[in-house]
Design an enzyme around this catalytic site. Structure first.
Site, PDB file in Angstrom:
ATOM      1  N   ASP A  34       0.821  -1.210   0.000  1.00 34.94           N
ATOM      2  CA  ASP A  34       0.000   0.000   0.000  1.00 34.94           C
ATOM      3  C   ASP A  34       0.854   1.258   0.000  1.00 34.94           C
ATOM      4  OD1 ASP A  34      -2.408  -1.200  -0.045  1.00 34.94           O
ATOM      5  OD2 ASP A  34      -2.861  -0.914   2.075  1.00 34.94           O
ATOM      6  N   LYS A  50      -2.788   4.466  -3.346  1.00 35.75           N
ATOM      7  CA  LYS A  50      -3.513   5.567  -3.989  1.00 35.75           C
ATOM      8  C   LYS A  50      -2.666   6.814  -4.156  1.00 35.75           C
ATOM      9  CE  LYS A  50      -7.714   4.169  -1.664  1.00 35.75           C
ATOM     10  NZ  LYS A  50      -8.798   4.567  -0.827  1.00 35.75           N
ATOM     11  N   MET A 107      -7.936   9.185   9.462  1.00 39.39           N
ATOM     12  CA  MET A 107      -8.540   9.769   8.252  1.00 39.39           C
ATOM     13  C   MET A 107      -9.468  10.938   8.593  1.00 39.39           C
ATOM     14  SD  MET A 107      -9.314   6.213   6.199  1.00 39.39           S
ATOM     15  CE  MET A 107      -9.734   5.189   7.599  1.00 39.39           C
TER      16      MET A 107
HETATM   17  N1  SAH Z   1      -4.225   0.294   9.052  1.00 32.88           N
HETATM   18  C1  SAH Z   1      -3.670   1.598   9.369  1.00 32.88           C
HETATM   19  C2  SAH Z   1      -4.670   2.700   9.159  1.00 32.88           C
HETATM   20  C3  SAH Z   1      -5.082   2.879   7.727  1.00 32.88           C
HETATM   21  S1  SAH Z   1      -6.221   4.198   7.527  1.00 32.88           S
HETATM   22  C4  SAH Z   1      -3.147   1.586  10.799  1.00 32.88           C
HETATM   23  O1  SAH Z   1      -3.420   0.641  11.545  1.00 32.88           O
HETATM   24  O2  SAH Z   1      -2.429   2.512  11.160  1.00 32.88           O
HETATM   25  C5  SAH Z   1      -5.146   5.504   7.062  1.00 32.88           C
HETATM   26  C6  SAH Z   1      -5.059   6.518   8.187  1.00 32.88           C
HETATM   27  O3  SAH Z   1      -4.158   6.045   9.180  1.00 32.88           O
HETATM   28  C7  SAH Z   1      -4.497   7.854   7.771  1.00 32.88           C
HETATM   29  O4  SAH Z   1      -5.499   8.682   7.226  1.00 32.88           O
HETATM   30  C8  SAH Z   1      -4.017   8.386   9.092  1.00 32.88           C
HETATM   31  O5  SAH Z   1      -5.070   8.887   9.864  1.00 32.88           O
HETATM   32  C9  SAH Z   1      -3.500   7.133   9.770  1.00 32.88           C
HETATM   33  N2  SAH Z   1      -2.054   6.938   9.565  1.00 32.88           N
HETATM   34  C10 SAH Z   1      -1.442   5.904   8.993  1.00 32.88           C
HETATM   35  N3  SAH Z   1      -0.099   6.041   9.029  1.00 32.88           N
HETATM   36  C11 SAH Z   1       0.137   7.205   9.667  1.00 32.88           C
HETATM   37  C12 SAH Z   1       1.316   7.922  10.028  1.00 32.88           C
HETATM   38  N4  SAH Z   1       2.540   7.456   9.749  1.00 32.88           N
HETATM   39  N5  SAH Z   1       1.176   9.101  10.663  1.00 32.88           N
HETATM   40  C13 SAH Z   1      -0.042   9.591  10.971  1.00 32.88           C
HETATM   41  N6  SAH Z   1      -1.191   8.959  10.664  1.00 32.88           N
HETATM   42  C14 SAH Z   1      -1.106   7.784  10.026  1.00 32.88           C
END
Ligand code: SAH
Length: 280
Positions: A50, A72, A187
């Site tokens: 991803d 994306k 998000m």
């Molecule tokens: N499965 C992922 C979440 C995916 S949804 C998890 O467990 O972390 C995607 C959202 O995750 C983003 O919009 C943001 O809110 C958050 N996110 C993922 N990586 C991030 C990072 N390095 N820093 C801040 N927010 C993050």
């Protein structure tokens, strides 16, 4: 197994041909990968990854491994979820050792459950490898503990938008405002105004601490400390690059003593006991 240096002693599972390992890659910092993930990377014929997966992590894969981007970012068109699941099935049925690598934890707002379900429905054997989710590990890198005895006995993970791209209508923001001392919002940047408005309307105080952590755990990590009343303006002014996680609640105050990255860079803690002095 491979010519890579060995993993620590242990009975490491084999990623067999025809299997898919659905695996979390953590929030960014490659060091936050699990050993099971590393073990998968060192065996996979194909890695389907991803947007949120750090490029350095892919460097640990076999040089001959095929790398398929399913994210994306970067102006590339977004791969449809059904297409990704289908692709995973095809690769497994072709006898490949498949590693599906997702940002954070695959089962936290990552559609991992949907992908895994499709694979099982197609008779494909799977292994799930959890990862460190941004809402926990990302906040920890900003010095924010998602739970703290003096703050909260519960934490709520919320998605800022649903399948339609809107603030989730199914969420009862009044109940969340009342029942959840700490909210961690994934998000949520796009709909920050609606989220802040709903929580304020439901009676959460304007001066409630809020932190926004962008690109958490990466060298580009940025943190905004604000309040529920000011967050919309402050977020707009900060103009952070995505991804970003929002934490609403008094645990944000702990950053004043636990912002370990700043202490490592020579700053000194602002307050050694921020909760005692906080109102409420
Ligand atoms: N499965 C992922 C979440 C995916 S949804 C998890 O467990 O972390 C995607 C959202 O995750 C983003 O919009 C943001 O809110 C958050 N996110 C993922 N990586 C991030 C990072 N390095 N820093 C801040 N927010 C993050």
């Amino acid at each position: 197994m491979t010519d890579s240096p060995p993993l620590p002693n242990g009975n490491w599972p084999e990623l067999k041909p025809g299997w898919v390992w659905l695996c979390g890659a953590g929030p960014g910092d490659p060091g936050l990968l699990t050993l099971h993930a590393l073990n998968g990377l060192r065996q996979a014929d194909v890695i389907v990854y991803d947007a949120l997966v750090d490029a350095a992590i892919l460097d640990w894969a076999l040089p001959r491994a095929e790398r398929i981007y399913a994210g994306k970012r970067g102006g590339k068109p977004s791969a449809k979820q059904a297409d990704i699941s289908l692709r995973l099935c095809e690769l497994a049925k072709a006898g490949k050792r498949v590693l599906r690598l997702k940002g954070g934890d695959p089962f936290v707002f990552g559609r991992g459950g949907e992908e895994a379900q499709t694979l099982v429905q197609q008779g494909i054997p799977i292994r799930i490898i959890p990862g460190i989710s941004a809402g926990i590990g990302g906040l920890a890198y900003a010095g924010i503990p998602v739970t703290h005895r003096d703050v909260n006995q519960a934490v709520t993970f919320v998605t800022g938008h649903d399948q339609t791209g809107q603030t989730p209508a199914s969420l009862d923001w009044k109940a969340l405002a009342k029942g959840s001392q700490v909210l961690v919002i994934y998000m949520g940047m796009k709909h920050a105004p609606e989220i802040a408005g709903a929580l304020l309307d439901a009676g959460r105080p304007k001066d409630e601490p809020v932190a926004v952590v962008a690109q958490a755990t990466t060298p580009d990590q940025k943190v905004l400390e604000t309040t529920l009343g000011r967050m919309v303006d402050d977020i707009a002014a900060a103009a952070f690059n995505p991804p970003a996680i929002i934490c609403i609640g008094r645990s944000v105050l702990m950053r004043q003593v636990l912002d370990w990255q700043s202490w490592a860079a020579g700053q000194v803690p602002r307050d050694l006991d921020p909760l005692k002095r906080a109102p409420g």
